[in-house]
Enzyme design. Structure first.
Site, PDB file in Angstrom:
ATOM      1  N   LYS A  69      -2.448   5.041   5.233  1.00  0.00           N
ATOM      2  CA  LYS A  69      -3.439   3.982   5.050  1.00  0.00           C
ATOM      3  C   LYS A  69      -4.668   4.284   5.890  1.00  0.00           C
ATOM      4  CE  LYS A  69      -1.529   0.890   8.605  1.00  0.00           C
ATOM      5  NZ  LYS A  69      -2.622   0.868   9.556  1.00  0.00           N
ATOM      6  N   CYS A 128      -2.642  -4.475  12.307  1.00  0.00           N
ATOM      7  CA  CYS A 128      -1.889  -3.885  11.199  1.00  0.00           C
ATOM      8  C   CYS A 128      -0.596  -4.626  10.876  1.00  0.00           C
ATOM      9  CB  CYS A 128      -1.628  -2.418  11.485  1.00  0.00           C
ATOM     10  SG  CYS A 128      -3.186  -1.516  11.721  1.00  0.00           S
ATOM     11  N   ASP A 176       2.177   2.596  12.209  1.00  0.00           N
ATOM     12  CA  ASP A 176       1.265   3.192  13.210  1.00  0.00           C
ATOM     13  C   ASP A 176       1.920   3.607  14.524  1.00  0.00           C
ATOM     14  OD1 ASP A 176      -0.743   2.860  11.372  1.00  0.00           O
ATOM     15  OD2 ASP A 176      -1.725   1.218  12.409  1.00  0.00           O
TER      16      ASP A 176
END
Length: 196
Positions: A106, A139, A14
């Site tokens: 994702k 995450c 991310d």
């Protein structure tokens, strides 16, 4: 050196503009500060022959694939966070997917949830994971705990290449991960020590 690291993958999670840039609704406060360390980690991984996997969020413009608690951010006429093909979904400046790297998309916290990451790692011969990115309690932690649950024998979270909204939240989650056997070196320690 390459043989030592051939079963290892670096997951960069991310590190996208919507999570790093100031003023973004999804900004992780500590994210900007770790960008230089993430760049160094990726460079070191490549020199070692470690497979670099970029794990990113890319959402539907209407938010139909987003967690329920975030769907309010995706309303008609407004571009929500990390929508596919928007600038906010791009990697932060200085982070570049190169030939030989791999990308996984994702839509939830864990990089393993509803993705083909596990099967890709298996077919690539990877059983050791190193994790960098944002954010630590969501995450990073979800991915690391899933890796432990799936019996990856070596899971490493590099402490100063991960970040949360506050240093206290970051430290508490690093401690939780350390308590289940996840290695938590600094970048300096990881770069000097072949045990990670």
């Amino acid at each position: 050196m390459a043989d030592r690291w051939k079963n290892t993958a670096l997951l960069v999670i991310d590190m996208q503009k919507d999570f790093i840039r100031e003023g973004s609704v999804m900004q992780v406060k500590g994210g900007k500060a770790i960008v230089p360390n993430v760049i160094r980690t990726v460079e070191l991984a490549r020199r070692r022959g470690v497979l670099v996997i970029w794990v990113v969020r890319e959402h539907d413009p209407r938010g139909r694939d987003v967690e329920l608690f975030r769907r309010h951010l995706y309303t008609p006429g407004k571009v929500g966070p990390t929508v596919k093909d928007t600038s906010g979904a791009e990697l932060e400046d200085g982070l570049i997917i190169k030939e030989g790297d791999y990308k996984i998309v994702k839509t939830r916290f864990s990089a393993f949830f509803a993705t083909h990451l596990h099967s890709f790692l298996q077919t690539s011969g990877v059983n050791k994971l190193v994790i960098a990115g944002v954010q630590t309690p969501n995450c990073i932690r979800a991915t690391a705990f899933d890796a432990v649950a799936m019996d990856y024998p070596s899971v490493t979270v590099i402490v100063d290449t991960t970040a949360a909204s506050t240093p206290e939240i970051h430290a508490a989650n690093i401690l939780d991960m350390k308590n289940v056997g996840i290695a938590t070196p600094t970048l300096q320690e990881w770069s000097e020590d072949d045990d990670f």
